[in-house]
Structure formats: structure tokens, C-alpha cells
Enzyme design. Structure first.
Site, mmCIF file in Angstrom:
data_model
loop_
_atom_site.group_PDB
_atom_site.id
_atom_site.type_symbol
_atom_site.label_atom_id
_atom_site.label_comp_id
_atom_site.label_asym_id
_atom_site.label_seq_id
_atom_site.Cartn_x
_atom_site.Cartn_y
_atom_site.Cartn_z
ATOM 1 N N GLY A 1 0.790 -1.237 0.000
ATOM 2 C CA GLY A 1 0.000 0.000 0.000
ATOM 3 C C GLY A 1 0.812 1.273 0.000
ATOM 4 O O GLY A 1 0.261 2.366 0.084
ATOM 5 N N TYR B 1 -2.493 1.992 -11.880
ATOM 6 C CA TYR B 1 -3.110 3.313 -12.069
ATOM 7 C C TYR B 1 -4.556 3.183 -12.520
ATOM 8 O O TYR B 1 -5.447 3.862 -12.003
ATOM 9 C CB TYR B 1 -2.321 4.142 -13.087
ATOM 10 C CG TYR B 1 -0.929 4.482 -12.619
ATOM 11 C CD1 TYR B 1 0.180 4.277 -13.431
ATOM 12 C CD2 TYR B 1 -0.705 5.001 -11.350
ATOM 13 C CE1 TYR B 1 1.461 4.586 -13.003
ATOM 14 C CE2 TYR B 1 0.565 5.314 -10.910
ATOM 15 C CZ TYR B 1 1.642 5.093 -11.734
ATOM 16 O OH TYR B 1 2.902 5.399 -11.303
#
Lengths: 171, 173
Positions: free
Chosen positions: A103, A139
Site C-alpha cells: 500500500g 493506475y
């Protein structure tokens, strides 16, 4: 794994330079890197900086074998869209390979989005190499729009709801 | 035709906004323009401006059909390449159609390159729509490298010799 995201300061330039090199190696373009630690110090930490940086740092027990605690960075600057106004451009986003999947990349990116929104930006833009599928997937999974299909680079834009979600996803 | 290239002032923002819309109409996306001259005033003339702008101005005698003396602009800002260092991004370059062919576009662009060189920028980048052949030809003629072949936009870079040559063509102050 615990980590912190914070604004970069001038003392981080050595590590940023190290990670820029690592990213360039990954992008198969190490011979293109011309800037040095000193350039970063001058260009990012003077009165009118050309860029801003944020760093991902891990605590002592999680340092790398070589002793690095600074394991990721994002480098960004403010830009302008003559149609839509203030924007933020994320020039680099990098996490050392052994620290991925935790993360950290998303946290760095969210922080850039947050800082951008706080500065009144309407877009977060960046580019990615088209063969870099893992980055592209990363993304696109954040709700970004691929506004350009290119020979090598994709021009990416996070805006509107996707940008809000990104900023509010900040740890 | 005589013209002057100068730094934009806050009072120019209405003209800049007018020309941004003209450019957007040409690029077939007028509905994408969301900002007005007020945002330009706020964002370009504050303590830490988001952009800089150059204006091309003609004398009263050469006013446009609609009465404008501000006939072109170049809007740019500083960016950074973590490989190469300081760069400048030319966001918009526009000259009103009736004033083209007089070297105004070239002068605007060269002035941006000169200003960039003074700040030790090593690249001038921009983007162009692939169907915009006159613009693509204009930039190619100045030694621009087309780094990206895309469905709509091209990313363009000036560096090394082509950038030096562009700086040499900048109009004298």
C-alpha cells in the site's frame, strides 16, 4: 508493515537520487539520468522550487539489507491547464521492489492527490510507459483515465470523482 | 508587420481568456474550457504563480477586425525531469488567424525558449493534436522531436542543438 509518508527535505536528496537511479534502471533508461543529488538539493529546496517531494519511510526493524529506511518517493509539481486551471503533475512514483504490495505506492499517490486538491488543483496527471503493465494496471485500478495511447508513454489524468476518491483514500 | 512580445500583465487576462477560447474552438473542444479570466488573474499573478505568459501585441494601426491589439500568447510553466533536470512546458501557443505568417508564433516560442535557458532549463516540452498538421509542421521545422505517437496528443521536446537554435532566434528586448 508500518510506514510513514512525509514531505521530503533537503537531507533526503541522497536517497531520492538513489531511488531515481533505481527507477531509471527499471525503465531501461539508466544512461539518460543526468541529474545529481546536488541538482535535487538546488532545484527542490530553494526559494522557488521546481518540484516537491514526499518520502515513504519504514521504521528501524524494516530497513533494507543495505540499511535504507527511505523506501519510496513521489515527486510532483504544479502545472496549469489553460482550459481547466490548476493541475498537479506527478513526475515520479516509486517504491523499492521489496516493499511493494503493502500500500505504499497508493499512499504516496493519494498524498499527492490530497496536496493537489488542497492547492486547488483539478487534475493529477502523469505518464507511464506502455510496456509497464503492472504500473498501468495499478493506475487504472484507481479510476484514472488513459487519455493518450502512445508509442511508449501514456498520458494519465486523474480528475473529478476519481481524484476525490484517491485523495480521501489517504492513510 | 510590427509587433511586440512582452510579459503578460494582470490586465491582459481578459484577452488571454478570449484567445484560450479561440484555441479551444480550433481544437474542437470549447466545452472543455472551465476557467475564465478571473482564474487566470488569480493563478498567474499571485505570489507563487502557476504559469507565466507572454503576449504578442500590435499597434493601433494594425488592430484586428474586432479591435484587438493583443493578437497572440504563449502560456508556459516550469517542470522537472528527474533524469534531465529543469524543463519548461509550453502549454499554449496561439496567434489569431489573421495575424499568422508574420513570425509572431516563432517569436513567442523563441522568447519562451530564451527565458527557459536563462533559468537553466534543458528541455522545452509541449503537446500537439495529431490532426493538427500545420502545428506539427511548425514544430518539426524547429527541430522538435516527436516522442509520442498517440491517438490524439503528441509529446514534444526541444533539447541540445535544436533548443540552442531556437534561443538564437528570440527577438531582442
Amino acid at each position: 508493515m508500518e510506514f510513514t509518508i512525509r514531505a521530503a527535505n533537503v537531507d533526503d536528496c541522497k536517497d531520492i537520487a538513489r531511488m531515481i537511479t533505481e527507477l531509471a534502471e527499471y525503465e531501461k533508461a539508466i544512461d539518460q539520468v543526468r541529474i545529481t543529488q546536488r541538482d535535487l538539493e538546488q532545484d527542490g529546496f530553494s526559494k522557488n522550487p521546481f518540484f516537491h517531494g514526499i518520502i515513504a519511510e519504514v521504521p528501524e526493524p524494516h530497513k533494507t539489507k543495505e540499511g535504507h529506511a527511505k523506501v519510496g518517493y513521489a515527486l510532483y509539481y504544479f502545472s496549469y491547464c489553460s482550459y481547466r486551471g490548476r493541475a498537479v503533475f506527478m513526475e515520479d512514483l516509486y517504491v523499492m521492489p521489496e516493499f511493494r504490495g503493502k500500500g505504499i505506492g497508493k499512499a504516496l499517490m493519494s498524498k499527492v492527490a490530497q496536496l493537489g486538491l488542497a492547492a486547488g488543483c483539478q487534475q493529477l496527471n502523469f505518464t507511464v510507459l506502455d510496456w509497464n503493465k503492472s504500473s498501468l494496471d495499478f493506475y487504472l485500478n484507481q479510476g484514472c483515465t488513459d487519455t493518450t495511447a502512445e508509442m511508449g508513454y501514456h498520458y494519465m489524468c486523474c480528475k473529478g470523482e476519481a481524484l476525490e476518491h484517491l485523495a480521501h483514500g489517504q492513510l | 508587420m510590427d509587433y511586440k512580445i512582452r510579459a503578460a500583465r494582470k490586465e491582459d487576462c481578459k484577452d488571454i481568456a478570449r484567445m484560450i477560447m479561440e484555441l479551444a474552438v480550433f481544437e474542437k473542444m470549447p466545452d472543455q474550457v472551465k476557467i475564465s479570466y478571473k482564474e487566470l488573474e488569480r493563478d498567474g499573478f499571485c505570489q507563487n504563480p502557476f504559469f507565466e505568459c507572454l503576449i504578442a501585441e500590435v499597434s493601433d494601426a494594425h488592430r484586428s477586425k474586432c479591435g484587438h491589439t493583443v493578437v497572440g500568447y504563449a502560456l508556459y510553466f516550469y517542470t522537472y525531469s528527474t533524469w534531465k533536470g529543469r524543463t519548461v512546458y509550453l502549454e499554449d501557443l496561439y496567434v489569431m488567424p489573421e495575424f499568422r505568417g508574420n513570425g509572431i508564433g516563432k517569436s513567442l516560442m523563441s522568447k519562451v525558449a530564451k527565458i527557459a535557458a536563462e533559468k537553466q532549463c534543458v528541455r522545452l516540452q509541449l503537446s500537439v493534436l495529431d490532426w493538427n498538421s500545420p502545428a506539427r509542421d511548425f514544430y518539426a521545422a524547429k527541430g522538435a522531436q516527436d516522442l509520442t505517437d498517440s491517438e490524439g496528443w503528441h509529446f514534444i521536446r526541444f533539447d541540445g542543438l535544436s533548443l540552442d537554435n531556437l534561443v538564437k532566434e528570440a527577438p531582442q528586448d
